[in-house]
Design a protein around this motif. Sequence first.
Motif, PDB file in Angstrom:
ATOM      1  N   ALA A  34       0.805  -1.232   0.000  1.00  0.00           N
ATOM      2  CA  ALA A  34       0.000   0.000   0.000  1.00  0.00           C
ATOM      3  C   ALA A  34       0.836   1.280   0.000  1.00  0.00           C
ATOM      4  O   ALA A  34       0.324   2.360   0.245  1.00  0.00           O
ATOM      5  CB  ALA A  34      -0.988   0.002   1.154  1.00  0.00           C
ATOM      6  N   SER A  35       2.129   1.150  -0.295  1.00  0.00           N
ATOM      7  CA  SER A  35       2.948   2.362  -0.376  1.00  0.00           C
ATOM      8  C   SER A  35       2.607   3.115  -1.659  1.00  0.00           C
ATOM      9  O   SER A  35       2.213   2.524  -2.659  1.00  0.00           O
ATOM     10  CB  SER A  35       4.432   2.002  -0.347  1.00  0.00           C
ATOM     11  OG  SER A  35       4.782   1.243  -1.491  1.00  0.00           O
ATOM     12  N   PRO A  36       2.734   4.432  -1.643  1.00  0.00           N
ATOM     13  CA  PRO A  36       2.394   5.212  -2.838  1.00  0.00           C
ATOM     14  C   PRO A  36       3.344   4.921  -3.989  1.00  0.00           C
ATOM     15  O   PRO A  36       4.556   4.926  -3.818  1.00  0.00           O
ATOM     16  CB  PRO A  36       2.516   6.664  -2.388  1.00  0.00           C
ATOM     17  CG  PRO A  36       2.952   6.662  -0.972  1.00  0.00           C
ATOM     18  CD  PRO A  36       3.144   5.254  -0.534  1.00  0.00           C
ATOM     19  N   ALA A  37       2.790   4.642  -5.151  1.00  0.00           N
ATOM     20  CA  ALA A  37       3.588   4.425  -6.352  1.00  0.00           C
ATOM     21  C   ALA A  37       3.543   5.670  -7.231  1.00  0.00           C
ATOM     22  O   ALA A  37       4.478   5.947  -7.968  1.00  0.00           O
ATOM     23  CB  ALA A  37       3.063   3.220  -7.118  1.00  0.00           C
ATOM     24  N   LEU A  38       2.451   6.402  -7.120  1.00  0.00           N
ATOM     25  CA  LEU A  38       2.237   7.572  -7.959  1.00  0.00           C
ATOM     26  C   LEU A  38       1.189   8.433  -7.284  1.00  0.00           C
ATOM     27  O   LEU A  38       0.177   7.926  -6.809  1.00  0.00           O
ATOM     28  CB  LEU A  38       1.728   7.104  -9.326  1.00  0.00           C
ATOM     29  CG  LEU A  38       1.469   8.101 -10.418  1.00  0.00           C
ATOM     30  CD1 LEU A  38       2.765   8.766 -10.854  1.00  0.00           C
ATOM     31  CD2 LEU A  38       0.847   7.387 -11.605  1.00  0.00           C
ATOM     32  N   SER A  39       1.435   9.727  -7.169  1.00  0.00           N
ATOM     33  CA  SER A  39       0.424  10.613  -6.587  1.00  0.00           C
ATOM     34  C   SER A  39       0.467  11.958  -7.291  1.00  0.00           C
ATOM     35  O   SER A  39       1.470  12.328  -7.898  1.00  0.00           O
ATOM     36  CB  SER A  39       0.638  10.774  -5.081  1.00  0.00           C
ATOM     37  OG  SER A  39       1.878  11.394  -4.829  1.00  0.00           O
ATOM     38  N   PHE A  40      -0.630  12.638  -7.203  1.00  0.00           N
ATOM     39  CA  PHE A  40      -0.766  13.947  -7.841  1.00  0.00           C
ATOM     40  C   PHE A  40      -1.258  14.938  -6.799  1.00  0.00           C
ATOM     41  O   PHE A  40      -2.011  14.581  -5.901  1.00  0.00           O
ATOM     42  CB  PHE A  40      -1.776  13.876  -8.993  1.00  0.00           C
ATOM     43  CG  PHE A  40      -1.390  12.903 -10.065  1.00  0.00           C
ATOM     44  CD1 PHE A  40      -0.496  13.265 -11.060  1.00  0.00           C
ATOM     45  CD2 PHE A  40      -1.905  11.623 -10.075  1.00  0.00           C
ATOM     46  CE1 PHE A  40      -0.128  12.366 -12.044  1.00  0.00           C
ATOM     47  CE2 PHE A  40      -1.554  10.709 -11.057  1.00  0.00           C
ATOM     48  CZ  PHE A  40      -0.664  11.085 -12.043  1.00  0.00           C
ATOM     49  N   GLY A  41      -0.848  16.191  -6.937  1.00  0.00           N
ATOM     50  CA  GLY A  41      -1.291  17.242  -6.025  1.00  0.00           C
ATOM     51  C   GLY A  41      -2.700  17.698  -6.365  1.00  0.00           C
ATOM     52  O   GLY A  41      -3.160  17.537  -7.488  1.00  0.00           O
ATOM     53  N   PRO A  42      -3.405  18.282  -5.391  1.00  0.00           N
ATOM     54  CA  PRO A  42      -4.796  18.675  -5.608  1.00  0.00           C
ATOM     55  C   PRO A  42      -4.983  19.694  -6.734  1.00  0.00           C
ATOM     56  O   PRO A  42      -6.035  19.743  -7.351  1.00  0.00           O
ATOM     57  CB  PRO A  42      -5.231  19.268  -4.275  1.00  0.00           C
ATOM     58  CG  PRO A  42      -4.046  19.316  -3.412  1.00  0.00           C
ATOM     59  CD  PRO A  42      -2.941  18.559  -4.058  1.00  0.00           C
ATOM     60  N   ALA A  43      -3.972  20.463  -7.018  1.00  0.00           N
ATOM     61  CA  ALA A  43      -4.100  21.440  -8.096  1.00  0.00           C
ATOM     62  C   ALA A  43      -3.897  20.799  -9.469  1.00  0.00           C
ATOM     63  O   ALA A  43      -4.179  21.424 -10.490  1.00  0.00           O
ATOM     64  CB  ALA A  43      -3.088  22.563  -7.903  1.00  0.00           C
ATOM     65  N   ALA A  44      -3.429  19.555  -9.491  1.00  0.00           N
ATOM     66  CA  ALA A  44      -3.086  18.938 -10.777  1.00  0.00           C
ATOM     67  C   ALA A  44      -3.598  17.515 -10.920  1.00  0.00           C
ATOM     68  O   ALA A  44      -2.967  16.701 -11.576  1.00  0.00           O
ATOM     69  CB  ALA A  44      -1.566  18.959 -10.940  1.00  0.00           C
ATOM     70  N   TYR A  45      -4.746  17.180 -10.314  1.00  0.00           N
ATOM     71  CA  TYR A  45      -5.287  15.840 -10.494  1.00  0.00           C
ATOM     72  C   TYR A  45      -5.634  15.643 -11.966  1.00  0.00           C
ATOM     73  O   TYR A  45      -6.477  16.355 -12.502  1.00  0.00           O
ATOM     74  CB  TYR A  45      -6.556  15.626  -9.680  1.00  0.00           C
ATOM     75  CG  TYR A  45      -6.386  15.599  -8.178  1.00  0.00           C
ATOM     76  CD1 TYR A  45      -5.277  14.998  -7.591  1.00  0.00           C
ATOM     77  CD2 TYR A  45      -7.338  16.158  -7.356  1.00  0.00           C
ATOM     78  CE1 TYR A  45      -5.136  14.962  -6.225  1.00  0.00           C
ATOM     79  CE2 TYR A  45      -7.203  16.126  -5.980  1.00  0.00           C
ATOM     80  CZ  TYR A  45      -6.105  15.532  -5.421  1.00  0.00           C
ATOM     81  OH  TYR A  45      -5.961  15.498  -4.064  1.00  0.00           O
ATOM     82  N   PRO A  46      -4.992  14.686 -12.637  1.00  0.00           N
ATOM     83  CA  PRO A  46      -5.340  14.452 -14.048  1.00  0.00           C
ATOM     84  C   PRO A  46      -6.620  13.637 -14.152  1.00  0.00           C
ATOM     85  O   PRO A  46      -6.965  12.886 -13.235  1.00  0.00           O
ATOM     86  CB  PRO A  46      -4.151  13.647 -14.566  1.00  0.00           C
ATOM     87  CG  PRO A  46      -3.676  12.887 -13.370  1.00  0.00           C
ATOM     88  CD  PRO A  46      -3.921  13.804 -12.192  1.00  0.00           C
ATOM     89  N   ASP A  47      -7.322  13.813 -15.269  1.00  0.00           N
ATOM     90  CA  ASP A  47      -8.444  12.907 -15.500  1.00  0.00           C
ATOM     91  C   ASP A  47      -7.862  11.597 -16.034  1.00  0.00           C
ATOM     92  O   ASP A  47      -6.652  11.470 -16.235  1.00  0.00           O
ATOM     93  CB  ASP A  47      -9.508  13.519 -16.411  1.00  0.00           C
ATOM     94  CG  ASP A  47      -9.031  13.767 -17.834  1.00  0.00           C
ATOM     95  OD1 ASP A  47      -8.079  13.107 -18.295  1.00  0.00           O
ATOM     96  OD2 ASP A  47      -9.628  14.621 -18.504  1.00  0.00           O
ATOM     97  N   LEU A  48      -8.716  10.613 -16.262  1.00  0.00           N
ATOM     98  CA  LEU A  48      -8.232   9.284 -16.645  1.00  0.00           C
ATOM     99  C   LEU A  48      -7.475   9.317 -17.973  1.00  0.00           C
ATOM    100  O   LEU A  48      -6.433   8.676 -18.114  1.00  0.00           O
ATOM    101  CB  LEU A  48      -9.390   8.294 -16.700  1.00  0.00           C
ATOM    102  CG  LEU A  48      -9.031   6.847 -16.989  1.00  0.00           C
ATOM    103  CD1 LEU A  48      -7.998   6.315 -16.001  1.00  0.00           C
ATOM    104  CD2 LEU A  48     -10.289   5.982 -16.972  1.00  0.00           C
ATOM    105  N   ALA A  49      -7.973  10.066 -18.935  1.00  0.00           N
ATOM    106  CA  ALA A  49      -7.288  10.147 -20.236  1.00  0.00           C
ATOM    107  C   ALA A  49      -5.906  10.780 -20.092  1.00  0.00           C
ATOM    108  O   ALA A  49      -4.927  10.303 -20.691  1.00  0.00           O
ATOM    109  CB  ALA A  49      -8.138  10.943 -21.221  1.00  0.00           C
ATOM    110  N   GLN A  50      -5.792  11.825 -19.303  1.00  0.00           N
ATOM    111  CA  GLN A  50      -4.490  12.466 -19.079  1.00  0.00           C
ATOM    112  C   GLN A  50      -3.536  11.523 -18.352  1.00  0.00           C
ATOM    113  O   GLN A  50      -2.345  11.469 -18.671  1.00  0.00           O
ATOM    114  CB  GLN A  50      -4.665  13.747 -18.274  1.00  0.00           C
ATOM    115  CG  GLN A  50      -5.384  14.845 -19.024  1.00  0.00           C
ATOM    116  CD  GLN A  50      -5.804  15.982 -18.109  1.00  0.00           C
ATOM    117  OE1 GLN A  50      -6.116  15.769 -16.938  1.00  0.00           O
ATOM    118  NE2 GLN A  50      -5.816  17.187 -18.655  1.00  0.00           N
TER     119      GLN A  50
END
Length: 75
Positions: free
Chosen positions: A22-38
């Motif tokens: 359950a360790s983070p492999a990938l995360s995004f900041g709240p200002a830059a959450y990509p949609d699924l296509a991105q």
Amino acid sequence: MTWRLIQNQLISIVGVHNACDASPALSFGPAAYPDLAQARELHPGLTKVWDAVRHDFWTKLIPPRASSGRQRQWA
């Protein structure tokens, strides 16, 4: 994986976690959450993860019908 539904039925990717610990492999900041296509474009090597997100989304949006043994016919 963590995702949330945002306006206009877009899936916003918050993070991806390793299944083994359950360790983070990938995360995004709240200002830059990509949609699924991105997210698919940014990390094409995670196709199975993005497919699982899409499946999870549709399962939550349109839950499977309970199997009653009878098929319902629509006119």
